[in-house]
Design a protein around this motif. Structure first.
Motif, PDB file in Angstrom:
ATOM      1  N   LYS A   7     -58.039 -47.087 -42.169  1.00 51.37           N
ATOM      2  CA  LYS A   7     -57.621 -48.631 -42.797  1.00 51.37           C
ATOM      3  C   LYS A   7     -58.343 -48.838 -43.950  1.00 51.37           C
ATOM      4  CE  LYS A   7     -58.986 -51.885 -39.724  1.00 51.37           C
ATOM      5  NZ  LYS A   7     -59.826 -52.789 -39.060  1.00 51.37           N
ATOM      6  N   LYS A  11     -60.278 -56.219 -43.707  1.00 48.61           N
ATOM      7  CA  LYS A  11     -59.130 -57.153 -43.046  1.00 48.61           C
ATOM      8  C   LYS A  11     -58.075 -56.759 -42.666  1.00 48.61           C
ATOM      9  CE  LYS A  11     -61.090 -60.924 -46.263  1.00 48.61           C
ATOM     10  NZ  LYS A  11     -60.688 -61.887 -47.446  1.00 48.61           N
ATOM     11  N   ASP A  12     -57.625 -55.608 -42.747  1.00 47.06           N
ATOM     12  CA  ASP A  12     -56.085 -55.093 -42.253  1.00 47.06           C
ATOM     13  C   ASP A  12     -56.296 -55.133 -40.623  1.00 47.06           C
ATOM     14  OD1 ASP A  12     -56.185 -54.665 -44.846  1.00 47.06           O
ATOM     15  OD2 ASP A  12     -55.570 -52.616 -44.893  1.00 47.06           O
ATOM     16  N   ASN A  13     -54.907 -55.441 -40.264  1.00 48.51           N
ATOM     17  CA  ASN A  13     -54.667 -55.060 -38.763  1.00 48.51           C
ATOM     18  C   ASN A  13     -53.681 -54.051 -38.578  1.00 48.51           C
ATOM     19  OD1 ASN A  13     -52.502 -56.720 -39.740  1.00 48.51           O
ATOM     20  ND2 ASN A  13     -52.829 -58.377 -38.473  1.00 48.51           N
ATOM     21  N   GLU A  32     -62.697 -49.360 -32.993  1.00 47.42           N
ATOM     22  CA  GLU A  32     -61.750 -49.407 -32.520  1.00 47.42           C
ATOM     23  C   GLU A  32     -61.151 -48.272 -31.468  1.00 47.42           C
ATOM     24  OE1 GLU A  32     -58.802 -52.141 -35.358  1.00 47.42           O
ATOM     25  OE2 GLU A  32     -60.147 -50.504 -36.468  1.00 47.42           O
ATOM     26  N   VAL A  47     -50.034 -51.403 -35.724  1.00 46.46           N
ATOM     27  CA  VAL A  47     -50.681 -52.534 -35.469  1.00 46.46           C
ATOM     28  C   VAL A  47     -52.043 -52.235 -34.617  1.00 46.46           C
ATOM     29  CG1 VAL A  47     -48.990 -54.134 -35.957  1.00 46.46           C
ATOM     30  CG2 VAL A  47     -49.490 -53.561 -33.611  1.00 46.46           C
ATOM     31  N   THR A  48     -53.203 -52.704 -35.015  1.00 48.13           N
ATOM     32  CA  THR A  48     -54.644 -52.375 -34.280  1.00 48.13           C
ATOM     33  C   THR A  48     -54.851 -53.689 -33.352  1.00 48.13           C
ATOM     34  OG1 THR A  48     -55.644 -53.544 -36.082  1.00 48.13           O
ATOM     35  CG2 THR A  48     -55.284 -51.059 -36.049  1.00 48.13           C
ATOM     36  N   VAL A  49     -54.032 -54.649 -33.240  1.00 48.44           N
ATOM     37  CA  VAL A  49     -54.319 -55.769 -32.315  1.00 48.44           C
ATOM     38  C   VAL A  49     -52.847 -56.280 -31.787  1.00 48.44           C
ATOM     39  CG1 VAL A  49     -56.509 -56.457 -33.199  1.00 48.44           C
ATOM     40  CG2 VAL A  49     -54.169 -57.487 -34.063  1.00 48.44           C
ATOM     41  N   LEU A  51     -50.119 -58.851 -31.615  1.00 49.94           N
ATOM     42  CA  LEU A  51     -49.488 -59.836 -32.345  1.00 49.94           C
ATOM     43  C   LEU A  51     -48.311 -60.710 -31.777  1.00 49.94           C
ATOM     44  CD1 LEU A  51     -49.630 -57.981 -35.774  1.00 49.94           C
ATOM     45  CD2 LEU A  51     -51.121 -59.999 -35.037  1.00 49.94           C
ATOM     46  N   GLN A  55     -46.790 -64.008 -36.293  1.00 48.42           N
ATOM     47  CA  GLN A  55     -48.327 -63.652 -36.776  1.00 48.42           C
ATOM     48  C   GLN A  55     -48.292 -62.800 -37.929  1.00 48.42           C
ATOM     49  OE1 GLN A  55     -50.534 -62.981 -32.722  1.00 48.42           O
ATOM     50  NE2 GLN A  55     -51.929 -64.552 -34.077  1.00 48.42           N
ATOM     51  N   ILE A  57     -49.163 -59.963 -40.715  1.00 50.84           N
ATOM     52  CA  ILE A  57     -49.510 -58.397 -40.857  1.00 50.84           C
ATOM     53  C   ILE A  57     -50.271 -58.504 -42.229  1.00 50.84           C
ATOM     54  CG2 ILE A  57     -48.666 -56.095 -40.990  1.00 50.84           C
ATOM     55  CD1 ILE A  57     -47.840 -57.564 -38.478  1.00 50.84           C
ATOM     56  N   ALA A  73     -51.017 -53.759 -29.655  1.00 46.75           N
ATOM     57  CA  ALA A  73     -51.784 -52.672 -30.237  1.00 46.75           C
ATOM     58  C   ALA A  73     -51.196 -51.378 -30.150  1.00 46.75           C
ATOM     59  CB  ALA A  73     -53.192 -52.813 -30.008  1.00 46.75           C
TER      60      ALA A  73
END
Length: 550
Positions: A7, A11-13, A32, A47-49, A51, A55, A57, A73
């Motif tokens: 990461k 703040k990154d997703n 995570e 992506v980690t969440v 979306l 939304q 990125i 995710a």
């Protein structure tokens, strides 16, 4: 031990795959736990969440795209499921604080360079032969044939000798399979021992296709660029060939030279073909004057100079998904080190600053410089849009294939080359760099156009990062090729100089790599190391016409 994912910013997703990952794998990163829903090749992101469509990125802590469809995710991001997006920017408060690195190790260090009458110091010593217009290119070719090999600047004709070996095999009755499998490798080598003028690194011929036709502004800009090369610290002098009737008139060139060096005193020979007469007379005069210039250039020798006399251009080409997390931040730290030592740094490629404008604008030392940066960026992008393009169309197929899905992702990583120091000046092509510190120069993202411009503005060394392998060089300035990954460094070792794949491999930090690169640069600047682009005579030179080029 090498990590499997990264990461880049809290703040990154997105997470970056540092090695190939496979659908169904469970990735545990800090707190995570993500099950991959797609295969994710090294350099690519997932992506980690969850979306929803539309939304944001986030990568490098900034907006780099928006979801085009709902994502879960563990989904791989692709050009099909996200699109480019970047935050708007405005001239705001100055943010000039930075963590100035400890440079005590290099405080008294020097490099051995060529001292010029204007006080600048070169890392090389070249003679230039320059056409004012493309009509003179054939005469340049004749001069090149007449001077380069006889004066000892030719290279052993390795590939010609390979062909001769195949001719021998063919004449001896070899069949097709024998020819295809024949071992004909002969290493190309320079024959420096035969140089008549040992202190002159070479004669360089700046062929181009400009100088007439097009618009007058292009001719005037070309004269500024050529003046930048003539007054460059790596140049001892020049022979200029003019047809006489072209838009790029000699008085314009002379005015541009005076603008950059009011007391210009290098040997400069200018020949006007329409005044001289026959081609034979022109070439005879050019050969004599160039030879006389080389005699003068040979009187220059290397002498110690402080590291503050180094000006580095920062460039990237053939970038990959690792460029922004290894090679680019590594030379960004090198940039900070050089700025702290009083040197000059040039960050260019304005289309590849899309999405990070606010950070760079806030780092400008004055609001006036920030306003100029904003104007150049917005005008450039608008011209691209009017031509049916835009900064969002910047990533090349190679970039996309290796993980740089949007221009904003590419830009956020590319901007890392500029380190963290304040921006002291905003320059429009082909202005000269005069202020110590980090300078932003408006150029295209095109590798050769941008490198050509950085050198024309005064870079006496160029740091060029690549993740895919780009052979770009320059006629007068050493271009140090820096690999973002170890696979590339090993595979294309003949055109790479420095490997920062060691960062990805977990063998060293960004800071350690940045310091190693500075030590390497000092040796290149002193003539102790011949970089691959110089060794292979990779003399790329393309002036930028102010039309749209990304």
């Amino acid at each position: 031990m090498m990590e499997r994912v990264l990461k880049v910013h809290p703040k990154d997703n997105l997470l970056v795959a540092l090695t190939n990952l496979f659908k169904g794998e469970i990735i545990i990163f800090h707190d995570e736990k993500i099950t991959l829903l797609d295969d994710v090749k090294a350099k690519h992101k997932f992506v980690t969440v969850d979306l929803k469509q539309g939304q944001e990125i986030i990568m490098y802590g900034v907006l780099v795209g928006k979801a085009q469809i709902d994502l879960k995710a563990g989904n791989l991001i692709t050009t099909a499921n996200i699109k480019h997006a970047a935050n708007s920017f405005e001239v705001g408060e100055r943010n000039l604080a930075w963590d100035k690195p400890d440079v005590s190790k290099w405080q008294n260090a020097t490099f051995n360079g060529f001292h010029r009458p204007d006080g600048s110091v070169g890392t090389a010593n070249y003679w230039l032969v320059i056409p004012m217009v493309f009509c003179e290119n054939r005469n340049l070719e004749v001069l090149q044939e007449a001077l380069v090999t006889p004066l000892g600047y030719g290279r052993k004709k390795a590939y010609q000798n390979q062909a001769l070996k195949l001719i021998d095999l063919y004449q001896a009755g070899a069949d097709v399979e024998t020819i295809i499998n024949a071992d004909i490798f002969i290493e190309e080598q320079a024959e420096k021992s035969k140089r008549l003028f040992p202190n002159v690194d070479g004669i360089k011929f700046l062929n181009h296709d400009g100088g007439c036709g097009g618009i007058r502004q292009d001719a005037e800009t070309l004269c500024g660029l050529l003046a930048g090369y003539i007054t460059h610290p790596n140049v001892a002098g020049a022979t200029v060939l003019s047809l006489g009737c072209q838009n790029a008139q000699v008085p314009i060139l002379e005015a541009e030279i005076k603008k950059r060096d009011p007391n210009f005193s290098k040997p400069l020979y200018i020949l006007d073909q329409q005044k001289v007469g026959t081609e034979a007379d022109l070439l005879a005069a050019a050969i004599k004057q160039t030879f006389a210039g080389l005699m003068q250039a040979n009187q220059n020798t290397r002498k110690p100079a402080p590291l503050s006399e180094i000006t580095i251009g920062l460039e990237c080409g053939g970038s990959d998904g690792f460029s922004g997390i290894s090679a680019n931040p590594a030379i960004g730290y090198t940039s900070d080190l050089l700025v702290a030592l009083g040197g000059k740094v040039i960050l260019a490629e304005f289309p590849e600053l899309c999405g990070v404008e606010q950070n760079l604008s806030d780092r400008c030392v004055t609001a006036e410089e920030a306003t100029r940066f904003s104007s150049l960026m917005k005008t450039y992008n608008q011209r691209a849009v009017e031509a049916g393009s835009g900064f969002d169309m910047n990533p090349s197929p190679g970039n996309i294939k290796d993980g740089l899905i949007t221009d904003a992702i590419k830009s956020a990583g590319a901007a890392k080359k500029g380190g963290t120091s304040p921006v002291v000046a905003i320059l429009d092509y082909p202005e000269k760099v005069t202020k110590p510190g980090l300078n932003l120069l408006c150029t295209p993202g095109n590798d050769v156009e941008s490198t050509t411009a950085e050198v024309g503005s005064g870079a006496n060394l160029v740091l060029f990062t690549t993740g895919l392998g780009t052979p770009t060089g320059n006629p007068i300035t050493p271009v140090v090729k820096i690999s973002s990954n170890t696979t590339l460094f090993n595979k294309m070792s003949d055109i790479m100089d420095v490997n920062t794949g060691s960062i990805i491999d977990g063998e060293e930090t960004i800071y350690q790599a940045g310091e190693r690169i500075l030590d390497y640069l000092i040796k290149v600047a002193s003539g102790e190391i011949e970089v691959a682009a110089v060794k292979h005579v990779q003399d790329d030179f393309i002036p930028w016409k102010r039309g749209v080029s990304l």
